[in-house]
Design a protein around this motif. Structure first.
Motif, PDB file in Angstrom:
ATOM      1  N   GLY A   1      -1.106   2.362  -5.291  1.00 22.42           N
ATOM      2  CA  GLY A   1      -0.426   2.144  -4.180  1.00 22.42           C
ATOM      3  C   GLY A   1       0.422   0.694  -4.834  1.00 22.42           C
ATOM      4  N   VAL A   2      -0.500  -0.127  -5.147  1.00 22.64           N
ATOM      5  CA  VAL A   2       0.381  -1.504  -5.976  1.00 22.64           C
ATOM      6  C   VAL A   2       1.500  -1.279  -6.945  1.00 22.64           C
ATOM      7  CG1 VAL A   2      -0.310  -3.598  -6.968  1.00 22.64           C
ATOM      8  CG2 VAL A   2      -1.820  -2.826  -5.199  1.00 22.64           C
ATOM      9  N   LEU A   3       0.860  -0.367  -7.852  1.00 20.61           N
ATOM     10  CA  LEU A   3       1.774  -0.228  -9.292  1.00 20.61           C
ATOM     11  C   LEU A   3       2.874   0.608  -8.771  1.00 20.61           C
ATOM     12  CD1 LEU A   3      -1.036   0.260 -11.975  1.00 20.61           C
ATOM     13  CD2 LEU A   3       0.329  -1.835 -11.356  1.00 20.61           C
TER      14      LEU A   3
ATOM     15  N   HIS B   1       4.705   1.200  -6.022  1.00 25.43           N
ATOM     16  CA  HIS B   1       5.788   0.658  -5.428  1.00 25.43           C
ATOM     17  C   HIS B   1       6.369  -0.732  -5.884  1.00 25.43           C
ATOM     18  CE1 HIS B   1       5.074   3.375  -2.057  1.00 25.43           C
ATOM     19  NE2 HIS B   1       3.670   2.713  -2.079  1.00 25.43           N
ATOM     20  N   SER B   2       5.436  -1.364  -6.840  1.00 23.24           N
ATOM     21  CA  SER B   2       5.780  -2.590  -7.464  1.00 23.24           C
ATOM     22  C   SER B   2       6.718  -2.195  -8.715  1.00 23.24           C
ATOM     23  CB  SER B   2       4.688  -3.397  -7.795  1.00 23.24           C
ATOM     24  OG  SER B   2       3.731  -2.756  -8.718  1.00 23.24           O
TER      25      SER B   2
ATOM     26  N   THR C   1      -5.740   2.357  -4.403  1.00 26.86           N
ATOM     27  CA  THR C   1      -5.451   0.621  -4.239  1.00 26.86           C
ATOM     28  C   THR C   1      -4.359   0.305  -5.375  1.00 26.86           C
ATOM     29  OG1 THR C   1      -7.104   0.064  -2.772  1.00 26.86           O
ATOM     30  CG2 THR C   1      -5.798  -1.551  -3.987  1.00 26.86           C
ATOM     31  N   VAL C   2      -4.990   0.748  -6.589  1.00 24.45           N
ATOM     32  CA  VAL C   2      -4.177   0.579  -7.872  1.00 24.45           C
ATOM     33  C   VAL C   2      -3.070   1.465  -8.016  1.00 24.45           C
ATOM     34  CG1 VAL C   2      -4.163   0.929 -10.222  1.00 24.45           C
ATOM     35  CG2 VAL C   2      -6.184   0.018  -9.077  1.00 24.45           C
TER      36      VAL C   2
END
Length: 264
Positions: free
Chosen positions: A87-89, A91-92, A84-85
């Motif tokens: 994926g978030v970091l 793409h962002s 999760t971490v």
């Protein structure tokens, strides 16, 4: 000799492959492919910051990649799922980097060059950075080889052997950041993780020892870089994607060879 742009491109490709190969083995063994992808995506944010503050792109990418690695390691140990971490970091950071680049008016930016690489534009100073980074990465991995292998087998085994798994993770993060910083000129942000993972994954089925896998991955990565450069020149295709496509073809060939060996 270095006045020939093809010679510079070939040396850049081989230097990048030599940096990525041994590190890619640990990425495969530790199942860190997504971690490598997230670090590579952070490079775009580093490019934007470097251009905004008129500093070295290499330094900006290195700082952003290191920050990404440390952030992922810290958040993953505080109740957040690692995927999760990542994926978030991942793409962002890429999205924020692209948005930040769009605000840099008056600065000539080859966005496709940063995303997909521009190995044919490598200069002599770029070669010095690439080969210097490759030597540093390989020196660090050679120095910590036994400890890195032990920590890769298991953190409990590393602790029982008097080693600090977190320190070895930090060493890998540092090597990954340097590799991303030197590879961005060759294959670009979107393809760096592929150059890390594919040669190592190909070498895995062809090697019997960790050391042999690292050497084989280096050879395969160099072959993909040189062969992709030649194919790109002949077919007039983007060089970075052509290098990765050839590496993928080599991986497919290794899978087929392994399958034939198992059936006979």
């Amino acid at each position: 000799m270095l006045d020939d742009f093809m010679i510079r491109a070939a040396l850049a490709g081989v230097g990048t492959a030599l940096a990525a190969a041994p590190l890619g083995c640990f990425v495969v063994w530790r199942r860190m492919a997504y971690f490598g992808d997230a670090t590579a995506h952070a490079a775009m944010l580093g490019v934007a910051l470097a251009l905004a503050f008129e500093t070295s792109v290499f330094g900006g990418v290195l700082a952003a990649a290191l920050l990404m690695g440390v952030t992922v390691t810290t958040l993953s140990g505080r109740g957040f799922a690692a995927d999760t971490v990542l994926g978030v970091l991942a793409h962002s950071s890429l999205a924020i980097g692209l948005v930040a680049v769009s605000f840099l008016s008056g600065i000539p930016i080859d966005l496709m060059g940063y995303l997909l690489g521009d190995i044919l534009a490598v200069g002599k100073s770029d070669l010095a950075v690439i080969w210097g980074g490759a030597l540093a990465v390989n020196a660090l991995i050679a120095w910590r080889w036994s400890a890195l292998l032990t920590a890769t087998v298991g953190s409990d085994l590393a602790k029982a052997s008097g080693m600090d798994p977190q320190r070895e993770q930090l060493a890998l993060t540092l090597c990954l950041a340097v590799t991303v910083a030197i590879a961005i000129k060759v294959v670009g942000v979107l393809l760096i993780a592929a150059l890390l993972v594919i040669p190592a994954a190909t070498a895995r089925s062809l090697s019997r020892t960790p050391e042999a896998m690292a050497v084989t991955a280096a050879g395969l990565g160099s072959l993909a870089a040189l062969g992709g450069l030649g194919l790109s020149y002949r077919l007039d295709t983007p060089t970075g994607p052509t290098i990765v496509s050839l590496a993928a073809a080599m991986f497919l060939a290794s899978v087929l060879i392994t399958g034939l060996r198992q059936t006979t």
